[in-house]
Design a protein around this motif. Structure first.
Motif, PDB file in Angstrom:
ATOM      1  N   HIS A 131      13.858 -28.831  25.908  1.00  0.00           N
ATOM      2  CA  HIS A 131      14.591 -28.220  24.800  1.00  0.00           C
ATOM      3  C   HIS A 131      14.114 -27.048  24.047  1.00  0.00           C
ATOM      4  CE1 HIS A 131      17.280 -31.711  24.965  1.00  0.00           C
ATOM      5  NE2 HIS A 131      16.125 -32.618  25.094  1.00  0.00           N
ATOM      6  N   VAL A 132      12.941 -26.684  24.062  1.00  0.00           N
ATOM      7  CA  VAL A 132      12.323 -25.569  23.288  1.00  0.00           C
ATOM      8  C   VAL A 132      12.189 -24.635  24.421  1.00  0.00           C
ATOM      9  CG1 VAL A 132      10.288 -24.786  22.188  1.00  0.00           C
ATOM     10  CG2 VAL A 132      10.994 -27.298  21.968  1.00  0.00           C
ATOM     11  N   THR A 133      12.947 -23.263  23.678  1.00  0.00           N
ATOM     12  CA  THR A 133      12.958 -22.282  24.682  1.00  0.00           C
ATOM     13  C   THR A 133      12.157 -21.060  24.109  1.00  0.00           C
ATOM     14  OG1 THR A 133      14.964 -21.713  23.402  1.00  0.00           O
ATOM     15  CG2 THR A 133      15.375 -22.795  25.436  1.00  0.00           C
ATOM     16  N   THR A 134      11.727 -21.333  22.812  1.00  0.00           N
ATOM     17  CA  THR A 134      10.953 -20.296  22.295  1.00  0.00           C
ATOM     18  C   THR A 134       9.285 -20.514  22.617  1.00  0.00           C
ATOM     19  OG1 THR A 134      10.846 -21.769  20.499  1.00  0.00           O
ATOM     20  CG2 THR A 134      12.569 -19.793  20.298  1.00  0.00           C
ATOM     21  N   PRO A 135       8.595 -19.587  22.523  1.00  0.00           N
ATOM     22  CA  PRO A 135       7.265 -19.875  22.791  1.00  0.00           C
ATOM     23  C   PRO A 135       6.442 -20.804  21.765  1.00  0.00           C
ATOM     24  CG  PRO A 135       7.573 -17.344  22.598  1.00  0.00           C
ATOM     25  CD  PRO A 135       8.833 -18.024  22.147  1.00  0.00           C
ATOM     26  N   TYR A 136       5.622 -21.573  22.369  1.00  0.00           N
ATOM     27  CA  TYR A 136       5.006 -22.447  21.405  1.00  0.00           C
ATOM     28  C   TYR A 136       3.568 -22.936  22.057  1.00  0.00           C
ATOM     29  CZ  TYR A 136       6.758 -26.152  24.776  1.00  0.00           C
ATOM     30  OH  TYR A 136       6.781 -26.784  25.968  1.00  0.00           O
ATOM     31  N   ARG A 137       2.844 -23.518  21.103  1.00  0.00           N
ATOM     32  CA  ARG A 137       1.574 -24.338  21.800  1.00  0.00           C
ATOM     33  C   ARG A 137       1.203 -25.667  21.672  1.00  0.00           C
ATOM     34  NH1 ARG A 137      -2.948 -23.101  19.244  1.00  0.00           N
ATOM     35  NH2 ARG A 137      -2.111 -22.223  17.486  1.00  0.00           N
ATOM     36  N   VAL A 138       0.652 -26.507  22.276  1.00  0.00           N
ATOM     37  CA  VAL A 138       0.562 -27.782  22.144  1.00  0.00           C
ATOM     38  C   VAL A 138      -1.063 -27.952  22.025  1.00  0.00           C
ATOM     39  CG1 VAL A 138       0.565 -30.119  22.931  1.00  0.00           C
ATOM     40  CG2 VAL A 138       2.486 -28.527  23.464  1.00  0.00           C
ATOM     41  N   VAL A 139      -1.361 -28.510  20.685  1.00  0.00           N
ATOM     42  CA  VAL A 139      -2.678 -28.949  20.557  1.00  0.00           C
ATOM     43  C   VAL A 139      -3.068 -30.556  20.328  1.00  0.00           C
ATOM     44  CG1 VAL A 139      -4.516 -28.605  18.940  1.00  0.00           C
ATOM     45  CG2 VAL A 139      -2.874 -26.658  19.128  1.00  0.00           C
ATOM     46  N   GLU A 140      -3.886 -30.744  21.182  1.00  0.00           N
ATOM     47  CA  GLU A 140      -4.021 -32.296  21.401  1.00  0.00           C
ATOM     48  C   GLU A 140      -5.255 -32.515  20.715  1.00  0.00           C
ATOM     49  OE1 GLU A 140      -3.239 -34.320  25.043  1.00  0.00           O
ATOM     50  OE2 GLU A 140      -1.884 -32.607  25.531  1.00  0.00           O
ATOM     51  N   ALA A 141      -5.505 -33.868  20.149  1.00  0.00           N
ATOM     52  CA  ALA A 141      -6.865 -34.387  19.657  1.00  0.00           C
ATOM     53  C   ALA A 141      -6.781 -35.801  20.090  1.00  0.00           C
ATOM     54  CB  ALA A 141      -7.126 -34.044  18.211  1.00  0.00           C
ATOM     55  N   ASP A 142      -7.870 -36.375  20.084  1.00  0.00           N
ATOM     56  CA  ASP A 142      -7.938 -38.066  20.353  1.00  0.00           C
ATOM     57  C   ASP A 142      -7.677 -38.901  19.149  1.00  0.00           C
ATOM     58  OD1 ASP A 142      -8.724 -37.720  22.824  1.00  0.00           O
ATOM     59  OD2 ASP A 142     -10.703 -37.608  22.394  1.00  0.00           O
ATOM     60  N   ASP A 143      -6.671 -39.695  19.282  1.00  0.00           N
ATOM     61  CA  ASP A 143      -6.585 -40.422  17.915  1.00  0.00           C
ATOM     62  C   ASP A 143      -7.778 -41.434  17.500  1.00  0.00           C
ATOM     63  OD1 ASP A 143      -4.800 -41.419  15.997  1.00  0.00           O
ATOM     64  OD2 ASP A 143      -3.570 -42.733  17.194  1.00  0.00           O
ATOM     65  N   PRO A 144      -8.289 -41.578  16.211  1.00  0.00           N
ATOM     66  CA  PRO A 144      -9.253 -42.184  16.006  1.00  0.00           C
ATOM     67  C   PRO A 144      -9.264 -43.859  16.353  1.00  0.00           C
ATOM     68  CG  PRO A 144      -8.416 -41.716  14.087  1.00  0.00           C
ATOM     69  CD  PRO A 144      -7.655 -41.101  15.166  1.00  0.00           C
ATOM     70  N   TRP A 145     -10.270 -44.395  16.892  1.00  0.00           N
ATOM     71  CA  TRP A 145     -10.395 -45.649  17.109  1.00  0.00           C
ATOM     72  C   TRP A 145      -9.748 -46.408  15.798  1.00  0.00           C
ATOM     73  CZ3 TRP A 145     -13.521 -49.727  15.034  1.00  0.00           C
ATOM     74  CH2 TRP A 145     -13.307 -50.943  15.628  1.00  0.00           C
ATOM     75  N   ARG A 146      -9.113 -47.770  15.985  1.00  0.00           N
ATOM     76  CA  ARG A 146      -8.778 -48.483  14.719  1.00  0.00           C
ATOM     77  C   ARG A 146      -9.248 -50.015  15.151  1.00  0.00           C
ATOM     78  NH1 ARG A 146      -2.708 -50.166  13.520  1.00  0.00           N
ATOM     79  NH2 ARG A 146      -2.970 -52.143  12.632  1.00  0.00           N
TER      80      ARG A 146
END
Length: 263
Positions: A58-73
């Motif tokens: 769905h996204v045709t424009t430039p973008y970045r994906v930034v991932e991080a680990d969800d903290p433990w609960r």
């Protein structure tokens, strides 16, 4: 230092079916320069990949994906008095991570986005976390929320039922509070986040259940019927699905039928 404000979008992307995306969600996604994803471990990699598939489509424009680990609960407190404290601690650590991501990965004047399963206003922490970060006044930003199709709406649609009956309310509760919601002769009950299968304690009560897991995905499972007849079946297929996938997301509606039959 730039005086431009960062902008964030909290976008509801539906219960799991990519076709659940609204036009508003697609338009919002196309505004974003950066998408933030908090991964939940290898067992739920499929959820992260589904987000990426949605972006690719769905996204045709430039973008970045930034991932991080969800903290433990600490989920050992889910049924006990320490539940609220455990959730607040988890949200605080989650806010720490999100604050760093916004500060380091989103430049002033840019637009970032969080893709939220279902609807951001229903049993999701993203809004509360962004409010927490704003209150710290370390990273200034504005944000807006784009609603999505919740698992509750998707459940009703897949079972071809209405959530409410004429002139009667609907009560929504997490599974750990189900016992406080019964008996309920004035309406129906939607139960979410029920890791402990609280419905099993209601067998024989004349209640119908409409249950669904992985709603809207290729792994979707649907079961409905008198609770005392299908309770064991739900527990069995739920255990098998959890063992196969390593995780499960399920929702169900409990409905008392005055005449003892399905409505």
């Amino acid at each position: 230092m730039s005086t431009e404000l960062r902008h964030l979008l909290v976008i509801g992307i539906g219960a799991g079916d990519p076709d659940h995306l609204t036009l508003a969600a697609v338009k919002a996604m196309r505004r974003a320069d950066v998408f933030f994803v908090l991964g939940k471990g290898s067992e739920k990699d499929s959820l992260t990949q589904l987000r990426r598939d949605i972006l690719d489509e769905h996204v045709t424009t430039p973008y970045r994906v930034v991932e991080a680990d969800d903290p433990w609960r600490d989920r050992s407190q889910d049924q006990f008095a320490g539940y609220a404290d455990a959730v607040h601690d988890w949200r605080r650590r989650r806010a720490d991570i999100c604050e760093e991501l916004i500060r380091e990965e989103l430049a002033p004047g840019q637009c970032g986005a969080f893709l939220v399963w279902g609807d951001p206003s229903l049993y999701d922490s993203t809004i509360a976390i962004l409010d927490d970060i704003q209150a710290r006044e370390v990273v200034p930003f504005a944000y807006e929320v784009i609603p999505g199709i919740s698992s509750v709406s998707a459940l009703a649609a897949r079972h071809r039922i209405s959530l409410n009956r004429v002139g009667r309310p609907v009560h929504i509760t997490p599974g750990r509070r189900l016992s406080e919601s019964l008996p309920n002769d004035d309406g129906d009950i939607v139960v979410m986040l029920d890791a402990h299968e609280s419905f099993q304690h209601l067998a024989g009560s004349g209640i119908w259940i409409y249950w669904g897991a992985y709603i809207g995905t290729p792994d979707e499972i649907l079961v409905s019927g008198p609770l005392d007849e299908v309770s064991d079946h739900i527990r069995r297929v739920r255990a098998e699905a959890r063992a196969q996938h390593g995780w499960i997301m399920d929702t169900y509606l409990l409905r008392i039928h005055p005449d003892g039959t399905e409505g």
